[in-house]
Design an enzyme around this catalytic site. Structure first.
Site, PDB file in Angstrom:
ATOM      1  CG  ASP A   1       5.927   0.685   7.269  1.00  0.00           C
ATOM      2  OD1 ASP A   1       6.542   0.503   6.214  1.00  0.00           O
ATOM      3  OD2 ASP A   1       5.136  -0.149   7.754  1.00  0.00           O
ATOM      4  CD1 TRP A   2       1.762  -1.385   6.677  1.00  0.00           C
ATOM      5  CD2 TRP A   2      -0.281  -0.746   7.301  1.00  0.00           C
ATOM      6  NE1 TRP A   2       0.876  -1.857   5.747  1.00  0.00           N
ATOM      7  CE2 TRP A   2      -0.392  -1.484   6.104  1.00  0.00           C
ATOM      8  CE3 TRP A   2      -1.446  -0.238   7.871  1.00  0.00           C
ATOM      9  CZ2 TRP A   2      -1.609  -1.725   5.475  1.00  0.00           C
ATOM     10  CZ3 TRP A   2      -2.662  -0.474   7.252  1.00  0.00           C
ATOM     11  CH2 TRP A   2      -2.737  -1.213   6.067  1.00  0.00           C
TER      12      TRP A   2
ATOM     13  CD1 TRP B   1       6.589  -4.390   1.718  1.00  0.00           C
ATOM     14  CD2 TRP B   1       8.144  -5.876   2.282  1.00  0.00           C
ATOM     15  NE1 TRP B   1       6.468  -4.635   3.055  1.00  0.00           N
ATOM     16  CE2 TRP B   1       7.415  -5.537   3.425  1.00  0.00           C
ATOM     17  CE3 TRP B   1       9.186  -6.799   2.376  1.00  0.00           C
ATOM     18  CZ2 TRP B   1       7.677  -6.103   4.674  1.00  0.00           C
ATOM     19  CZ3 TRP B   1       9.448  -7.365   3.628  1.00  0.00           C
ATOM     20  CH2 TRP B   1       8.708  -7.015   4.752  1.00  0.00           C
TER      21      TRP B   1
ATOM     22  CG  ASP C   1      11.527   4.529   2.295  1.00  0.00           C
ATOM     23  OD1 ASP C   1      11.707   3.393   1.814  1.00  0.00           O
ATOM     24  OD2 ASP C   1      10.476   4.862   2.875  1.00  0.00           O
TER      25      ASP C   1
ATOM     26  CG  HIS D   1      11.021   1.856   5.145  1.00  0.00           C
ATOM     27  ND1 HIS D   1      10.120   2.693   4.510  1.00  0.00           N
ATOM     28  CD2 HIS D   1      10.288   1.029   5.933  1.00  0.00           C
ATOM     29  CE1 HIS D   1       8.885   2.368   4.889  1.00  0.00           C
ATOM     30  NE2 HIS D   1       8.966   1.378   5.761  1.00  0.00           N
TER      31      HIS D   1
END
Length: 300
Positions: A118-119, A159, A245, A274
């Site tokens: 993710d980030w 999102w 995901d 995810h």
């Protein structure tokens, strides 16, 4: 700037999170990190994304530490036990990069294996590209380094709007929804622990709007420069994406084709949503350990 610090009692007796806290000061902000395993071992840097914190890696940290690795898992500013500016405008892609750069320099980590999702990938891949001499390998699960030059999935747009405009932003439920398994009540409490009130969630709400989605976004050009480094990256690069995901699907093949260090690596597809650290933590950790075992064997 109003800086919030989650009370320590919120983190007492969290399930499967026995790790001692460590801190660095970053321009007036306190960043927390987990530091487990032998101090003199080569480090694995595990970087979380949104809206999680180092708790996400709680099952992976002991497995990698037991294999003889030093495991560092920071909480990004705005998350976990780290300080949290209450103004959403205090968070920018560049600010997060500068905070992590300062973290790297203060801890003076070398020979790093990056593990990111993710980030953690948007920041970690930039960090590796901008400090290539500090990194020896990269493992990416459900992450990417976007430049705004490609179309973004509809799921991401939904999102982003939810994070920015929904009056309700239930952290633990979000993570539960992004996982195949159902989190237990103690796990949900742990994910909610850093956020005792709405003001504490500014960092979590900010992240989606910071993703480059247009070619002229502020982070687009720095990310393109990072890609020029990654397109010459010949150190081991392993993908460990999950099979469920909708946001990052296909990113593993994209990176395998563009990054030289991905050639010949035993890329794996893990079972999960995810948050694959919740669904396949043992398999994820074993993939990291196996990569490092092969690397150390080749260098011995």
């Amino acid at each position: 700037m109003d800086i919030l610090r989650t009370p320590d009692e919120r983190f007492e007796r969290l399930l499967d999170y026995p790790f001692n806290p460590h801190y660095v000061e970053l321009d007036g902000l306190r960043m927390h990190y987990v530091d487990e395993g032998p101090e003199d071992a080569k480090p694995i840097l595990m970087m979380h994304g949104e809206p999680s914190w180092s708790y996400l890696y709680r099952h992976m940290i002991p497995i990698c530490a037991a294999a003889g690795h030093r495991v560092i898992a920071p909480d990004l500013i705005g998350f976990g036990k780290s300080d949290k500016p209450s103004d959403i405008n205090a968070y920018s892609y560049q600010n997060h990069m500068e905070w992590m750069q300062s973290f790297l320099e203060q801890t003076d980590l070398q020979d790093i294996t990056l593990v990111c999702q993710d980030w953690g990938s948007l920041l970690g891949l930039r960090l590796a590209a901008e400090n290539p001499d500090r990194f020896r390998a990269i493992v990416v699960g459900n992450g990417m380094l976007p430049t705004g030059d490609q179309a973004v999935p509809k799921a991401f747009q939904l999102w982003k709007n939810f994070a920015l405009y929904s009056p309700w932003f239930p952290i633990a439920r979000i993570i539960n929804t992004g996982s195949f398994r159902t989190l237990g009540p103690d796990e949900r409490r742990a994910y909610d622990a850093p956020f005792p009130g709405k003001k504490y969630k500014a960092g979590a709400r900010a992240f989606p709007k910071l993703v480059p989605v247009k070619p002229d976004d502020p982070a687009s050009e720095p990310n393109r420069k990072a890609w020029k480094v990654l397109e010459q990256w010949d150190k081991p690069f392993l993908t460990t994406f999950s099979n469920g995901d909708p946001i990052t699907r296909g990113g593993d093949r994209y990176m395998q084709e563009r990054i030289p260090g991905a050639q010949g690596q035993p890329h794996v597809t893990l079972t999960g949503g995810h948050f694959l650290q919740e669904d396949s933590p043992v398999q994820f950790a074993n993939a990291v350990n196996d990569l490092l075992k092969r690397m150390d064997g080749e260098n011995s």
